[in-house]
Design an enzyme around this catalytic site. Structure first.
Site, PDB file in Angstrom:
ATOM      1  N   GLY A  65      64.595  30.290  45.963  1.00  0.00           N
ATOM      2  CA  GLY A  65      63.620  30.873  45.041  1.00  0.00           C
ATOM      3  C   GLY A  65      62.334  30.087  44.883  1.00  0.00           C
ATOM      4  O   GLY A  65      61.545  30.350  43.986  1.00  0.00           O
TER       5      GLY A  65
ATOM      6  N   GLY B 191      71.369  35.950  53.712  1.00  0.00           N
ATOM      7  CA  GLY B 191      70.722  37.265  53.749  1.00  0.00           C
ATOM      8  C   GLY B 191      70.354  37.768  52.373  1.00  0.00           C
ATOM      9  O   GLY B 191      69.759  38.830  52.242  1.00  0.00           O
ATOM     10  N   GLY B 192      70.697  37.001  51.340  1.00  0.00           N
ATOM     11  CA  GLY B 192      70.330  37.391  49.980  1.00  0.00           C
ATOM     12  C   GLY B 192      68.833  37.651  49.872  1.00  0.00           C
ATOM     13  O   GLY B 192      68.399  38.707  49.412  1.00  0.00           O
ATOM     14  N   PHE B 193      68.063  36.713  50.354  1.00  0.00           N
ATOM     15  CA  PHE B 193      66.602  36.823  50.281  1.00  0.00           C
ATOM     16  C   PHE B 193      66.115  38.088  51.002  1.00  0.00           C
ATOM     17  O   PHE B 193      65.261  38.811  50.500  1.00  0.00           O
ATOM     18  CB  PHE B 193      65.950  35.574  50.900  1.00  0.00           C
ATOM     19  CG  PHE B 193      64.449  35.602  50.873  1.00  0.00           C
ATOM     20  CD1 PHE B 193      63.764  35.361  49.695  1.00  0.00           C
ATOM     21  CD2 PHE B 193      63.719  35.879  52.024  1.00  0.00           C
ATOM     22  CE1 PHE B 193      62.370  35.391  49.666  1.00  0.00           C
ATOM     23  CE2 PHE B 193      62.328  35.921  51.997  1.00  0.00           C
ATOM     24  CZ  PHE B 193      61.660  35.672  50.815  1.00  0.00           C
TER      25      PHE B 193
ATOM     26  N   HIS C 125      54.349  23.708  70.713  1.00  0.00           N
ATOM     27  CA  HIS C 125      53.622  22.574  70.123  1.00  0.00           C
ATOM     28  C   HIS C 125      53.892  22.452  68.619  1.00  0.00           C
ATOM     29  O   HIS C 125      54.142  21.353  68.121  1.00  0.00           O
ATOM     30  CB  HIS C 125      52.120  22.701  70.387  1.00  0.00           C
ATOM     31  CG  HIS C 125      51.311  21.794  69.517  1.00  0.00           C
ATOM     32  ND1 HIS C 125      51.153  20.452  69.780  1.00  0.00           N
ATOM     33  CD2 HIS C 125      50.682  22.034  68.330  1.00  0.00           C
ATOM     34  CE1 HIS C 125      50.440  19.900  68.795  1.00  0.00           C
ATOM     35  NE2 HIS C 125      50.146  20.836  67.914  1.00  0.00           N
TER      36      HIS C 125
ATOM     37  N   ASP D  27      63.598  24.635  56.337  1.00  0.00           N
ATOM     38  CA  ASP D  27      63.421  25.633  57.399  1.00  0.00           C
ATOM     39  C   ASP D  27      62.243  26.505  57.006  1.00  0.00           C
ATOM     40  O   ASP D  27      61.914  26.602  55.822  1.00  0.00           O
ATOM     41  CB  ASP D  27      64.642  26.554  57.489  1.00  0.00           C
ATOM     42  CG  ASP D  27      64.600  27.614  56.403  1.00  0.00           C
ATOM     43  OD1 ASP D  27      64.835  27.253  55.234  1.00  0.00           O
ATOM     44  OD2 ASP D  27      64.291  28.782  56.692  1.00  0.00           O
TER      45      ASP D  27
ATOM     46  N   CYS E 127      53.500  16.147  73.377  1.00  0.00           N
ATOM     47  CA  CYS E 127      54.327  17.253  73.861  1.00  0.00           C
ATOM     48  C   CYS E 127      53.811  17.727  75.220  1.00  0.00           C
ATOM     49  O   CYS E 127      52.689  17.413  75.617  1.00  0.00           O
ATOM     50  CB  CYS E 127      54.368  18.403  72.847  1.00  0.00           C
ATOM     51  SG  CYS E 127      53.049  19.624  72.992  1.00  0.00           S
TER      52      CYS E 127
ATOM     53  N   ASP F 259      73.183  34.880  46.975  1.00  0.00           N
ATOM     54  CA  ASP F 259      72.565  34.626  45.676  1.00  0.00           C
ATOM     55  C   ASP F 259      71.621  35.771  45.361  1.00  0.00           C
ATOM     56  O   ASP F 259      71.244  36.526  46.256  1.00  0.00           O
ATOM     57  CB  ASP F 259      71.785  33.295  45.686  1.00  0.00           C
ATOM     58  CG  ASP F 259      70.730  33.259  46.791  1.00  0.00           C
ATOM     59  OD1 ASP F 259      70.856  34.019  47.767  1.00  0.00           O
ATOM     60  OD2 ASP F 259      69.785  32.464  46.676  1.00  0.00           O
TER      61      ASP F 259
END
Ligand SMILES: [Zn+2]
Length: 379
Positions: free
Chosen positions: A212, A91-93, A331, A262, A302, A143
């Site tokens: 970052g 959750g820093g970001f 997709h 991610d 798919c 961070d």
């Protein structure tokens, strides 16, 4: 957490993380389920699309539903009925990008909730506690995320904090069934990146995030920083590049030894009608697809591509049917997982660089033509 390095092709790696809720084979893409759900994709769809692990966010879950609710349900796996591994971002970001009145000091950060303006304080200890309550398989340390544009001096000062917070988090982390990853920072300066990578990777974390990056800098800058960071990463720990979900950058990162990534990009793009195809990205909302009876990506196997046409999905987007977003989301996630599966196979066969070259040649070939068509500039 047990970690195995199975195979290398150049610097590209095929590895396995043995986590509490299952194994994760890398390189891997992790879809983002900020609040405990991937937007426009049911848990079944997320799994069917090939997801091995999902992301959730400690900042958002702490604000709502809150730790009392998570505690009473016995953690996020039970609360959300997830049975695959979960990684929580510290959750820093989000504190630094979404909150108002952010005040950072050497011990932590105080901020106002973007939901209701209430005042909260995150310290390395608090963030470990939150993630231990959530019960994720992998937790990330708190961070400090500096906005791009800070000079070397400010970056250096911030690094001291990030390193101190990392030491604190290690000290206070208690859950044996949860892996804890450190995060390297250092802005866009080679020297500070080197210092941070050396400091953080000298600590006994289970793995390392690279923070970052992918925050608005150019593609070339991201790659330049990866060239500095990656050779300093220890071989025997997983490496997680945070916030990257663009196929081209993903392959560049994997080539330099990144294992995990991610990003909200594939799901966010999908909700706006942008889909990945083997020949680049297209926007299905464009009128050129109204009469198109081919699938989103003729080379994709798919369920959406097997059953529905571009014309039909175009129509659903035009009528703002949520099914349109669900189809495109499924997709896009499937596409990235398939890309990672092919990448893993190429690494196993020692053919990563050939695979990357072939994929990029096709993926970037039609992009310009496609975009021009969509804008109606080419006949
Ligand atoms: Zn498809």
């Amino acid at each position: 957490m047990r970690f195995e390095l199975l195979k290398k092709s150049g610097e590209a790696r095929n590895t396995i993380l043995h986590l509490t809720h299952g194994d994760v084979e890398t390189p891997v893409f992790m879809p983002v389920g900020t609040n405990g759900a991937v937007k426009m994709c049911t848990h079944d769809c997320v799994k069917k699309a090939g997801s091995q692990i999902v992301l959730a966010n400690a900042f958002h879950l702490y604000l709502r539903p809150g730790l009392d609710v998570l505690n009473s349900f016995g953690g996020l796996h039970k609360f959300a009925s997830w049975d695959i591994p979960i990684l929580t971002d510290s959750g820093g970001f989000q504190v630094f990008s979404l909150s108002k009145h952010v005040k950072v000091d050497d011990e932590g950060v105080t901020f106002r909730s973007p939901l209701d303006g209430s005042i909260h304080r995150f310290t390395p200890q608090k963030v470990v506690e939150i993630q231990e309550t959530i019960g994720s398989d992998i937790a990330m340390v708190l961070d400090e995320c500096l906005a791009p544009g800070n000079d070397a001096k400010a970056t250096e000062k911030s690094l001291k904090r990030t390193t101190k917070w990392a030491e604190k988090a290690l000290e206070l982390h208690t859950r044996q069934d949860q892996a804890l990853f450190g995060i390297t920072q250092g802005g866009f300066f080679k020297d500070t990146r080197i210092v941070s990578t050396r400091e953080i990777t000298s600590m006994p974390f289970d793995g390392f995030g690279i923070g970052g990056l992918s925050v608005g800098e150019t593609f070339e800058k991201t790659v330049e920083m990866l060239d500095v960071i990656m050779p300093l990463m220890p071989e025997n720990k997983p490496r997680y590049l945070m916030g990257v979900g663009d196929p081209v950058l993903m392959l560049e990162a994997i080539e330099r030894g990144v294992d995990m990534m991610d990003c909200v990009l594939p799901t966010r793009l999908a909700r706006h009608g942008a889909v990945f195809t083997s020949h680049g990205r297209l926007n299905i909302k464009s009128a050129v697809y109204a009469l198109d009876d081919s699938p989103l990506d003729p080379e994709c196997d798919c369920e959406v591509c097997q059953n529905y046409s571009r014309g039909y999905i175009h129509h659903l987007f035009k009528k703002k049917e949520s099914t349109a977003m669900m189809f495109a989301t499924y997709h896009n996630i499937y596409f990235l997982h398939k890309l990672m599966e092919k990448t893993r196979n190429a690494i196993k066969n020692g053919e990563f660089s050939e695979f990357k070259k072939d994929f990029l040649k096709k993926f970037t070939s039609n992009n310009v033509k496609q975009m021009a068509l969509e804008r109606g500039e080419s006949k």
